[in-house]
Design a protein around this motif. Structure first.
Motif: not given
Ligand code: SF4
Lengths: 73, 605
Positions: B261-263, B347-353, B407-409, B413-422
């Motif tokens: 989501w950077q672009e 899964t791929p969204c987490t790889i992107a993060a 990302c929290e680790h 955490p702001e680099l996680s593109m999630s709502v309610k951790k999903q």
């Protein structure tokens, strides 16, 4: 110049991207007519990424995108 | 009275290895329809809102709807309802194939699994004969292999199972059935793994469900099938290009999130679009049970094997979002996801993060086991998917719990593109205002099928709305959320709604169950289900601030492409939405609960 991008079934028998000479006063109809695309088959017509009507006047340098009815999720 | 419910629920206590038959509570069934609605009510009533999701106290409900297994088009679906270990809130993951219909033909409306087996087991259902078997020999095996073994062992059956990811209790683990069909989201596979339950095999001698009114159901079903066939999206578009056709549309409006989501525009997107897939790797389309639409893809991999192909979501997430444009690599990564049993969106969204964390120096080569998380690396998307599934190394294990925890680790955490951790799906909410409301307020966290406003805002169905404006979007969001809850509860596929509306759904439901819902009454059930889920979340500890978009999406502007400069108006639309729902600070008022017949939940406020 206008860049015309065609998608989904509109690509059948046509190029994916067609460059067209711009002339003042042109609208979307001047795009679909020479391409042989019937008006009722155009579900989404984008001018520079914004949904538009076929009768909207075009500007030089615009990117146009045409889609038949499609959906997904 | 004959209805399209079976009237029987199977309860399996794995701790005791006890199997019980219970009557379906018909009052509850009518009030919440079934599936997503009824499942949530049962879960809440059985005290699961406050339990640890991966403990034996959590329950795992596999539930059909009253249309599942009937002659109704797309009526082949089941849902998995449980408390999500990913979000800590309600999970309801929906899947097609034929498994749900066979469960219904076997005589059951739902299976409630509770407790935990001390060793791996699988459940065999053969009509009313139910047996628990040892599954030690299956533990550790991937989903397609398990399915093949069990189908051979139990001829004529349909198989649902988890892969290594579920066994490892990875929070992104999915439940797979009938090959590539998935109840993918919110970590339902981890809950199944936590119970040591590897698979459920179903077999039935019946092949149909008797509805309340045979003639009325036939008439309503024929009418619906006609409408689905005549509609250009459900009659042709989805079969020809699948959901993948969206790649080019969403990119061309400048709403295809790119590189985490950077672009928001990916110039190479056409190379993994539905059009390109059809011209290169597509073998044929595929349909779930009794579905005239047939949106599923069957593709050929580079090694010649023929497998289930990716939907729009994984195409985007492994494509633009990972800065990659190689369709063959996406087809393969998607296949690995299915094999190890991971959610093909998160899964791929987490790889992107993780790739952004690598770009910014949080993750280094020392963490990467020789496969650096570089944007666009085809090697990385395939290998890290496999590693997340098998828990190969420390980083892979962390990633398998989703982008938020990852990302929290690293303290960001702001680099996680999630709502309610999903993880949030494939449409940039800064360029499409309505979908942002449904992302923020989805009860199961980041999701596009909890009010798919892309339909009116982009596709022009049922009418074209301006995607850039906010007017009326709160009301649209509410209606779409409510109707979706009804379709899910009935056991039908959401894609049917491109051609069908509330009147058609009411006619089908009434013919099947003998109810007498009109359009408003039906939408009220949807409203009730939405509020019920919200109250489950309240009981589970949800706070008003959980209805928020990540900073990048909620506060920053789009930096490239046709939607450059656009930003989300969620601060304006969220209060409008709460008002439309009759909510205060993210939760229903007492009055709203009473209006919807949920007065017994007032004490949870
Ligand atoms: S539309 Fe697609 S996902 Fe839905 S039931 Fe049909 S084949 Fe399955």
């Amino acid at each position: 110049m206008l860049e015309v991008r065609l998608f989904a079934t509109f690509r059948e028998g046509r190029e994916k991207i067609i460059m067209m000479e711009y002339q003042p006063g042109m609208t979307g109809y001047d795009i679909i007519t020479p391409l042989g695309i019937p008006e009722e088959e155009v579900a989404i017509f984008l001018i520079n990424g914004r949904h538009s009507k076929l009768h909207a006047e075009l500007e030089d340098g615009s990117v146009l995108a045409l889609f038949p009815p499609v959906g997904g999720g | 009275m004959v209805t399209s419910y079976n009237g029987e629920v199977l309860r399996v206590n794995l701790t005791e290895r006890a199997i019980k038959v219970e009557p379906l509570d018909m009052d509850k069934a009518v009030k919440y329809i079934g599936g997503r609605g009824l499942g949530t009510r049962i879960l809440l009533d059985e005290g699961c809102a406050t339990v640890d999701p991966l403990s034996p106290e959590n329950k795992l409900i596999y539930i059909t709807g009253p249309m599942t297994g009937t002659a109704v088009p797309t009526g082949g679906r089941y849902m998995v309802v449980t408390k999500s270990p990913l979000t800590g809130m309600i999970a309801c993951s929906n899947s097609g194939g034929i498994w749900g219909a066979i469960l219904k033909y076997a005589g059951w409306d739902a299976i409630i699994v509770e407790g935990k087996a001390d060793t791996p087991v699988y459940l065999e259902i053969n009509d009313k004969e139910v047996t628990l078997h040892d599954a030690s020999d299956l533990w550790g095996k991937k989903t397609l292999e398990v399915e093949a073994i069990l189908k051979e062992r139990h001829e004529g059956s349909s198989v649902l199972n988890i892969g290594p990811a579920g066994e490892n209790q990875a929070l992104l683990a999915a439940i797979m059935n009938d090959g590539d069909r998935a109840a993918g989201r919110s970590g339902v596979g981890a809950v199944m793994g936590s119970k040591n339950l590897k698979a459920i095999v179903v077999k039935a001698s019946k092949t149909q469900i008797e509805p309340h009114d045979v003639d009325a159901l036939r008439t309503a079903a024929v009418d619906s099938i006609k409408k689905l066939r005549a509609n250009s999206v459900t009659g042709e578009g989805l079969a020809t290009f699948g959901t993948a056709v969206l790649v080019n549309i969403i990119n061309n409006i400048g709403a295809l999130p790119t590189r985490n989501w950077q672009e928001s525009y990916h110039p190479e997107a056409d190379s993994y679009s539905g059009e390109t897939m059809r011209d290169t790797s597509l073998v044929k389309n595929h349909a779930c049970h009794r579905c005239p639409i047939g949106c599923g893809r069957v593709v050929k991999l580079e090694d010649g094997s023929v497998v289930g192909g990716p939907e729009y979501e994984p195409l985007w997430a492994y494509g633009a979002n990972c800065g990659n444009s190689d369709l063959n690599a996406i087809n393969k990564a998607n296949e690995i996801c299915n094999e190890v049993g991971l959610d093909a969106i998160s899964t791929p969204c987490t790889i992107a993060a993780a790739m952004e964390l690598y770009q910014r120096g949080y993750i280094t080569d020392a963490d990467c086991d020789g496969v650096p998380l570089v944007w666009g690396s085809t090697e990385a998307i395939k290998t890290w998917t496999e590693w997340m599934g098998t828990g190969k190394n420390e980083l892979a294990k962390l990633m398998a719990d989703g982008s938020y925890r990852l990302c929290e680790h690293y303290g960001v955490p702001e680099l996680s593109m999630s709502v309610k951790k999903q993880e949030i799906p494939a449409y940039d909410a800064r360029a499409i205002q309505g979908i942002g409301i449904t992302y923020a307020t989805s009860n199961r966290g980041g999701c596009h099928v909890r009010g798919y406003l892309i339909s009116p805002e982009v596709l022009g169905l049922p009418e074209q709305l301006d995607r850039t404006t906010t007017e009326g979007k709160a009301e649209w969001a509410k209606i779409f959320q409510d109707l979706t809850a009804v379709i899910d509860a009935m056991g039908m596929c959401l894609f049917s709604s491109f051609a069908l509306g509330a009147p058609e759904y009411a006619a089908l439901l009434n013919a099947g169950t003998g109810t007498n819902y009109d359009v408003n009454g039906l939408l009220e059930v949807g409203d009730r289900i939405y509020n019920l889920e919200r109250m489950f979340n309240k009981a589970a500890g949800m706070k008003p601030e959980d209805d928020r978009l990540p900073k990048r999406i909620g506060e920053e502007k789009i930096v490239n492409g046709p939607s450059e400069g656009m930003q989300s108006e969620i601060k304006l639309t969220l209060p409008q939405y709460y008002e439309a729902r009759g909510w205060k600070e993210a939760f229903p008022t007492e009055e709203t609960l009473k209006r919807l017949g949920l007065e017994d939940l007032v004490e949870l406020l």
